[in-house]
Design an enzyme around this catalytic site. Structure first.
Site, PDB file in Angstrom:
ATOM      1  N   ASP A  82       4.798  -1.505  -1.114  1.00 37.19           N
ATOM      2  CA  ASP A  82       4.141  -0.253  -1.500  1.00 37.19           C
ATOM      3  C   ASP A  82       3.576   0.480  -0.281  1.00 37.19           C
ATOM      4  O   ASP A  82       3.287  -0.125   0.747  1.00 37.19           O
ATOM      5  CB  ASP A  82       2.975  -0.537  -2.449  1.00 37.19           C
ATOM      6  CG  ASP A  82       3.431  -0.938  -3.852  1.00 37.19           C
ATOM      7  OD1 ASP A  82       4.635  -1.185  -4.046  1.00 37.19           O
ATOM      8  OD2 ASP A  82       2.558  -1.015  -4.733  1.00 37.19           O
ATOM      9  N   HIS A 226       2.804  -4.881   1.003  1.00 33.47           N
ATOM     10  CA  HIS A 226       2.608  -3.508   1.475  1.00 33.47           C
ATOM     11  C   HIS A 226       3.247  -3.312   2.854  1.00 33.47           C
ATOM     12  O   HIS A 226       3.166  -4.191   3.706  1.00 33.47           O
ATOM     13  CB  HIS A 226       1.116  -3.161   1.532  1.00 33.47           C
ATOM     14  CG  HIS A 226       0.488  -2.982   0.176  1.00 33.47           C
ATOM     15  ND1 HIS A 226       0.046  -4.047  -0.580  1.00 33.47           N
ATOM     16  CD2 HIS A 226       0.251  -1.859  -0.563  1.00 33.47           C
ATOM     17  CE1 HIS A 226      -0.442  -3.594  -1.730  1.00 33.47           C
ATOM     18  NE2 HIS A 226      -0.334  -2.269  -1.755  1.00 33.47           N
TER      19      HIS A 226
HETATM   20 ZN   LIG Z   1      -0.438   1.753  -3.165  1.00 34.73          ZN
END
Ligand SMILES: [Zn+2]
Length: 273
Positions: A82, A226
């Site tokens: 992400d 991430h």
């Molecule tokens: Zn996010």
């Protein structure tokens, strides 16, 4: 989260709210599995207030699906990243994945995709066989926003993603996994599947989280990591390298979420759990 959204605050809503929902065919959100990913349901005053009504024969707007993981039994795993593309971390993630023949899914930021550097990074990922998907334009809690603003966030990001890959993205993970009736309605109206996660490996304690995943993975896991904004650090990148190497040595296939969905059955009671 068993009774999301509209009914919680229907008492405070104008009578026409129920009519609008009925006309839209309702919003059915089903959670498959439901182990690690969290979802925040918010009854917000603006929920669905500005959603356009749909006629009953409109095939859109029938339902939206939330997926946490798929049924086990196969050595298939979907790594997801992400908050990118981010020039600080995305190239490292890309190198690690490609070195081990792994494919992954990137839930990306519209505002990052709209920079020349971000667009180039995303294009390179798509060219390698990775999947581009929607996160949001700005990193807000979409569960607090209006239908019009959530739609704008999705459209801007989808357009930029399509420019990078040539493909229309079909998967969406709202920031924080925050869901609302409005978010579900936008997903239904746009034919997007909501993808949350069953494992989360953060920069705070990546080694422990990596060990926990390797000890418990049954197949069909969707792993959140991430490659942008505040979470990634060198430790997380090192752990990712070890994780991907170990999965490859142990015979796991690391594939995109769309590939995982195509190759595993949906089941509310995953095997081996
Ligand atoms: Zn996010």
């Amino acid at each position: 989260m068993s009774s999301p959204g509209p009914t919680n605050h229907a008492a405070h809503a104008a009578p026409s709210r129920r009519t609008l929902l009925a006309g839209a065919g309702g919003v059915a959100v089903g959670a498959l599995g439901g182990i690690g990913g969290y979802a925040v349901w918010r009854g917000h005053a603006r929920n669905l207030q500005d959603a356009p009504p749909r006629s009953e024969d409109d095939p859109r707007a029938l339902s939206a699906q939330v997926i946490f993981r798929r049924a086990g039994g196969k050595k298939l795993i979907a790594l997801t990243f992400d908050d990118g593309p981010d020039p600080r971390w995305t190239p490292t993630v890309r190198d690690t994945l490609n070195r081990h023949g792994a494919r992954a899914t990137f839930f990306q930021m519209g505002n990052a995709l709209q920079t020349p550097e971000g667009l180039a990074l995303a294009s390179a990922l798509a060219g390698d066989g990775h999947e581009l998907a929607i996160h949001a334009d700005t990193h807000e809690n979409l569960a607090t926003l209006s239908y019009a603003e959530v739609t704008r966030q999705v459209e801007v990001t989808a357009r930029a993603s399509q420019e990078a890959s040539g493909k229309i993205p079909r998967l969406w993970r709202p920031p924080y996994g925050a869901l609302s009736a409005t978010v579900a309605k936008v997903a239904a109206d746009r034919g997007l599947q909501l993808i949350l996660w069953s494992h989360h490996i953060t920069g705070a304690d990546p080694e422990w989280m990596r060990e926990r995943l390797l000890a418990s993975a049954n197949g069909g896991e969707i792993v959140l990591l991430h490659d942008g904004r505040g979470d990634p650090n060198r430790e997380l990148m090192d752990s990712l390298g070890k994780l991907v190497g170990k999965l490859q040595r142990d015979g796991w296939e690391m594939l995109t979420v769309s590939e995982l969905l195509a190759r595993t059955p949906a089941a509310n009671k995953p095997a081996n759990r």
